[in-house]
Motif scaffolding. Structure first.
Motif, mmCIF file in Angstrom:
data_model
loop_
_atom_site.group_PDB
_atom_site.id
_atom_site.type_symbol
_atom_site.label_atom_id
_atom_site.label_comp_id
_atom_site.label_asym_id
_atom_site.label_seq_id
_atom_site.Cartn_x
_atom_site.Cartn_y
_atom_site.Cartn_z
ATOM 1 N N UNK A 7 54.832 -1.184 82.707
ATOM 2 C CA UNK A 7 56.138 -0.627 82.391
ATOM 3 C C UNK A 7 57.091 -1.795 82.176
ATOM 4 N N UNK A 8 57.573 -1.944 80.950
ATOM 5 C CA UNK A 8 58.538 -3.011 80.664
ATOM 6 C C UNK A 8 59.940 -2.464 80.900
ATOM 7 N N UNK A 9 60.590 -2.977 81.932
ATOM 8 C CA UNK A 9 61.969 -2.569 82.212
ATOM 9 C C UNK A 9 62.946 -3.725 82.096
ATOM 10 N N UNK A 10 62.436 -4.929 81.852
ATOM 11 C CA UNK A 10 63.277 -6.110 81.689
ATOM 12 C C UNK A 10 63.143 -6.610 80.252
ATOM 13 N N UNK A 11 64.269 -6.717 79.575
ATOM 14 C CA UNK A 11 64.297 -7.119 78.170
ATOM 15 C C UNK A 11 64.463 -8.626 78.043
ATOM 16 N N UNK A 12 63.463 -9.273 77.491
ATOM 17 C CA UNK A 12 63.547 -10.712 77.227
ATOM 18 C C UNK A 12 64.348 -10.913 75.942
ATOM 19 N N UNK A 13 65.519 -11.498 76.074
ATOM 20 C CA UNK A 13 66.367 -11.737 74.909
ATOM 21 C C UNK A 13 65.963 -12.998 74.181
ATOM 22 N N UNK A 14 66.403 -13.120 72.940
ATOM 23 C CA UNK A 14 66.066 -14.322 72.167
ATOM 24 C C UNK A 14 67.205 -14.692 71.215
ATOM 25 N N UNK A 34 68.679 -0.685 73.566
ATOM 26 C CA UNK A 34 69.339 0.249 74.470
ATOM 27 C C UNK A 34 69.615 -0.332 75.847
ATOM 28 N N UNK A 35 68.708 -1.159 76.358
ATOM 29 C CA UNK A 35 68.939 -1.776 77.664
ATOM 30 C C UNK A 35 70.233 -2.574 77.642
ATOM 31 N N UNK A 36 70.463 -3.329 76.572
ATOM 32 C CA UNK A 36 71.669 -4.160 76.489
ATOM 33 C C UNK A 36 72.937 -3.318 76.421
ATOM 34 N N UNK A 37 72.816 -2.042 76.040
ATOM 35 C CA UNK A 37 73.956 -1.145 75.939
ATOM 36 C C UNK A 37 74.149 -0.298 77.188
ATOM 37 N N UNK A 38 73.312 -0.536 78.203
ATOM 38 C CA UNK A 38 73.417 0.217 79.436
ATOM 39 C C UNK A 38 72.728 1.553 79.406
ATOM 40 N N UNK A 39 71.888 1.792 78.402
ATOM 41 C CA UNK A 39 71.146 3.046 78.292
ATOM 42 C C UNK A 39 69.769 2.852 78.924
ATOM 43 N N UNK A 40 69.382 3.686 79.889
ATOM 44 C CA UNK A 40 68.073 3.516 80.529
ATOM 45 C C UNK A 40 66.947 3.516 79.494
ATOM 46 N N UNK A 41 66.094 2.505 79.561
ATOM 47 C CA UNK A 41 65.013 2.364 78.580
ATOM 48 C C UNK A 41 63.846 1.628 79.209
ATOM 49 N N UNK A 42 62.642 2.027 78.826
ATOM 50 C CA UNK A 42 61.423 1.336 79.238
ATOM 51 C C UNK A 42 60.449 1.325 78.059
ATOM 52 N N UNK A 43 59.541 0.381 78.081
ATOM 53 C CA UNK A 43 58.446 0.344 77.113
ATOM 54 C C UNK A 43 57.146 0.610 77.868
#
Length: 434
Positions: free
Chosen positions: A218-225, A381-390
């Motif tokens: 479950x990916x719940x942390x978004x790696x930004x670039x 969506x994660x960056x916008x505060x919307x709950x999201x997972x991959x």
């Protein structure tokens, strides 16, 4: 829709990283109870029986979609077929938006409830002309893009059929999406449009991306670039006759050396890479222009922003250093950094309802859930505060982004893995038990 401030995002990240790579304990809370109720219902059992009975159709659609090329920025042919599949399944308001995303709505019982999005990406990393004919070796399918993310696309279709066969009703409407531009230079253009310009942009309350196969992850942390195409310009000249003048190659080399002298933290993880390079005219000419692509990543927005500023400072200092070191009689070195990709960082907290219910779904099918970090469609969506997972589509896959990519469609494990995502979706969309 609301946005998290930087301090909230960073706090969420701090909570999330403590769980990275660790097996998550089964939650003894409302999420677990709700998931257990759905898993034990006659409707869910009928849905699973449908997945079982129509498994060969799932495999056939996986092959069909894989063999439709979907190079970066050229997903239209696959999108057209996918939209037809959505229509054939009876989804409402099937459309292809201005960016190329395919959308189909499965209405819920409460039209005012926020939408739950279930998405998989249409594009592959492979350029036009790449052979995409599927080769079957036992239960393994071999072809570029067969696992990433075509298996996700075909899994969405299987879930829709299973829900319909079981006459499942959810309180939240579910928006199924085949999105464009997830890979590489696509820079998340599909989900970026969905959340900032699309017709549903203000109605989305939760987001799933199906990308990869492992149902336990479950990916719940978004790696930004942050990605740049950097060009160093100079006057150029003959390698012998103009010797002594400034050379953009020297400036670029200095920039790479200085970048790689930066000591970055390992917690939170921060990375950088000098990736692709080119330029120059001839072996006997001081180049006029040279260029290089750079990639920097972190799941911590503040750490990534800090590295980004250090990098930009390094570029200018490298140009200044070369202008001081050699003659500028014919012109000076200048540097032009062009942004070619920005993926926002952030996290959905481990104690968020969406993460808890997804963890419970993974556990319910006998897997040990693991939270992790990656760069996927969920970043936006994660960056916008919307709950999201991959989440994974089920089964196993390997050699993604290579010509010998494969996915294993052996039925027992594939069928078991497919149930995880369906269960997580039904929990998030609030399945109505009866």
């Amino acid at each position: 829709m609301h946005k998290l401030g930087r301090s909230v995002v960073v706090a969420a990240f701090t909570l999330a990283v403590s769980a990275l790579g660790a097996v998550v304990a089964q939650p003894a809370d409302a999420a677990h109870t709700a998931v257990a109720g759905i898993a034990g219902s006659s409707q869910f059992k009928t849905a699973v029986a449908t997945l079982d009975a129509q498994y060969d159709r799932f495999v056939a659609e996986l092959v069909q979609l894989t063999e439709i090329p979907a190079p970066p920025f050229k997903e239209a042919e696959r999108a057209k077929t996918y939209a037809g599949m959505f229509k054939a399944l009876g989804l409402k308001d099937v459309s292809t938006d201005a960016e190329g995303n395919v959308l189909g709505l499965r209405p819920g019982s409460d039209p005012k409830a926020p939408l739950v999005v279930m998405a998989a990406h249409l594009d592959t990393v492979f350029p036009a002309g790449t052979p995409v004919k599927v080769r079957r070796d036992g239960t393994k399918l071999h072809a570029p893009g067969v696992g990433d993310d075509t298996r996700g696309l075909s899994t969405l279709l299987a879930w829709i059929r299973a829900m319909d066969a079981a006459h499942i009703t959810t309180r939240h409407s579910i928006l199924f999406v085949g999105d464009v531009g997830e890979e590489g230079a696509g820079d998340l253009r599909g989900v970026r449009y969905l959340f900032t310009k699309g017709v549903y942009k203000d109605r989305i309350g939760a987001f799933f991306s199906v990308d990869g196969s492992n149902p336990a992850h479950i990916v719940n942390v978004a790696v930004g670039s942050q990605r740049y195409h950097v060009t160093f310009h100079g006057p150029g000249g003959h390698s012998y006759g103009a010797f002594g003048i400034v050379n953009p190659m020297a400036a670029m080399s200095q920039a790479v050396t200085d970048l790689y002298a930066i000591k970055v933290p390992t917690e939170p993880k921060v990375t950088y890479s000098a990736s692709v390079t080119g330029g120059g005219t001839s072996v006997n000419a001081i180049p006029r222009d040279v260029w290089m692509d750079f990639d920097m990543r972190s799941a911590d927005p503040e750490a990534l922003a800090k590295l980004n500023q250090q990098f930009l400072d390094i570029l200018q200092k490298a140009a200044d250093h070369e202008n001081q070191a050699r003659s500028t009689r014919d012109g000076k070195i200048t540097v032009e950094p062009k942004s070619i990709g920005v993926r926002p960082a952030g996290s959905t907290k481990p104690d968020a309802a969406l993460v808890r219910s997804t963890v419970a779904a993974v556990k319910a099918l006998g897997y040990s859930p693991v939270l992790g970090a990656s760069s996927t469609d969920s970043n936006l969506p994660i960056s916008m505060g919307i709950p999201a997972v991959t989440i994974g589509s089920g089964g196993t896959s390997g050699r993604a982004h290579s010509l010998d990519e494969w996915t294993d469609v052996a039925k027992p494990e594939g069928l078991r893995g497919m149930q995880v995502g369906l269960l997580a979706l039904l929990a998030a969309a609030d399945m109505q038990l009866h």
